[in-house]
Design a protein around this motif. Structure first.
Motif: not given
Length: 327
Positions: A282-301
């Motif tokens: 968030l503090r790297n000013h990532a737009p919403t879509e990459p944040l969603e992608n990052a969450i989706a990518a790690v949920i398998c953990r």
């Protein structure tokens, strides 16, 4: 979002602060050290996290702390999120509170879409309540509960059962809740963080509380579900009682939730230390879509279950305190 075990994640518990105006003996030490304010997500960052999870399929959002109502701007934040209720993207926004600040905020919370809340209440005895909370005033909590009910908010009481403090009160607490039209859930103490007391001395298997309640009522299993881990029963008189049993009767197989702490750590499990730092994104000013992608990518953990154990030690099985993770 579907984890590695086929569980669909539809429930987010989002902490808005680690701070609390009580110091409950099972939750934190008397001299709790809170996170620096700069490390907490601001309201825009918390909103971005909520928006991302809603876009990924979360249907229930619970706002937690600490005590959410001690953070200035909380009611306005609820109002901001309520657009997801209007659109139908969220089924509900709920919150967990200790009730001390509820009386003056209940009507505004109801106006902003809160229809159901959990209120922590561990004793009806003023002296015992003050001991458990290290100074809390039971009258303020009762006034908050009554204000919420008057505003049309359904109330569920949460009672952490403590062997030497309130085990003898479980029937009285249930009768009191039902007399006000509220439900109640009894919870086993969980080994989260160092609280300066022995978890063995605190812990009560829920079967012991159930035995006391069975002497008062015939409890019938209920099909009621609220999206959380409680198993519900109804009494002969129509009241609802839930049991949350993380140690004596594990409920992890059906877990549909994740947590985000007030500092932006995505916690896959309350009973595991592993997490993912969303604040940095968030503090790297990532737009919403990459944040969603990052969450989706790690949920398998997300793990299959927790590692809670009550052992002969003072420190918790998990280093985070409950107030840090979000109740």
């Amino acid at each position: 979002m579907i984890d590695a075990y086929g569980r669909t994640i539809t429930y987010l518990r989002l902490s808005v602060t680690d701070r609390c105006n009580l110091r409950c003996t099972y939750c934190m030490p008397a001299a709790m050290r809170f996170q620096p304010r700069v490390d907490l997500l601001d309201w825009d960052e918390l909103g971005a996290v909520a928006d991302a999870f809603v876009a990924l399929g979360v249907r229930r959002l619970r706002l937690t702390g600490g005590e959410p109502l001690v953070r200035k701007g909380f009611v306005e934040f609820v109002g901001r999120l309520s657009r997801h209720l209007v659109s139908g993207a969220l089924n509900e926004i709920t919150m967990t509170t200790n009730g001390t600040e509820l009386e003056r905020h209940a009507e505004a919370l109801a106006r902003n879409g809160i229809r159901r809340i959990n209120v922590s209440l561990d004793s009806l005895n003023p002296t015992r309540f003050a001991q458990i909370t290290r100074g809390g005033q039971i009258d303020r909590v009762i006034a908050g509960i009554d204000a919420a009910l008057a505003a049309g908010i359904a109330v569920k009481l949460n009672t952490v059962v403590l062997r030497n403090d309130n085990l003898s009160e479980v029937v009285e607490l249930a009768e009191w809740a039902h007399g006000r039209g509220a439900s109640i859930s009894f919870i086993e103490v969980m080994p989260l963080g160092d609280v300066e007391q022995s978890r063995i001395d605190q812990h009560v298997p829920m079967a012991a509380a159930r035995d006391l309640l069975d002497q008062r009522w015939t409890l019938t299993p209920s099909a009621a579900q609220t999206g959380g881990p409680a198993r519900y029963f109804t009494t002969d008189e129509g009241g609802t009682i839930g049991f949350i049993t993380p140690l004596s009767e594990n409920f992890c197989g059906g877990c549909n939730r994740v947590r985000v702490t007030a500092t932006g750590q995505l916690c896959f499990c309350l009973g595991q230390d592993e997490g993912v730092d969303l604040r940095a994104m968030l503090r790297n000013h990532a737009p919403t879509e990459p944040l969603e992608n990052a969450i989706a990518a790690v949920i398998c953990r997300k793990p299959l279950g927790h590692d809670f154990r009550i052992a002969a030690q003072v420190t918790g099985a998990v280093n985070r305190h409950m107030s840090v993770t979000g109740g």
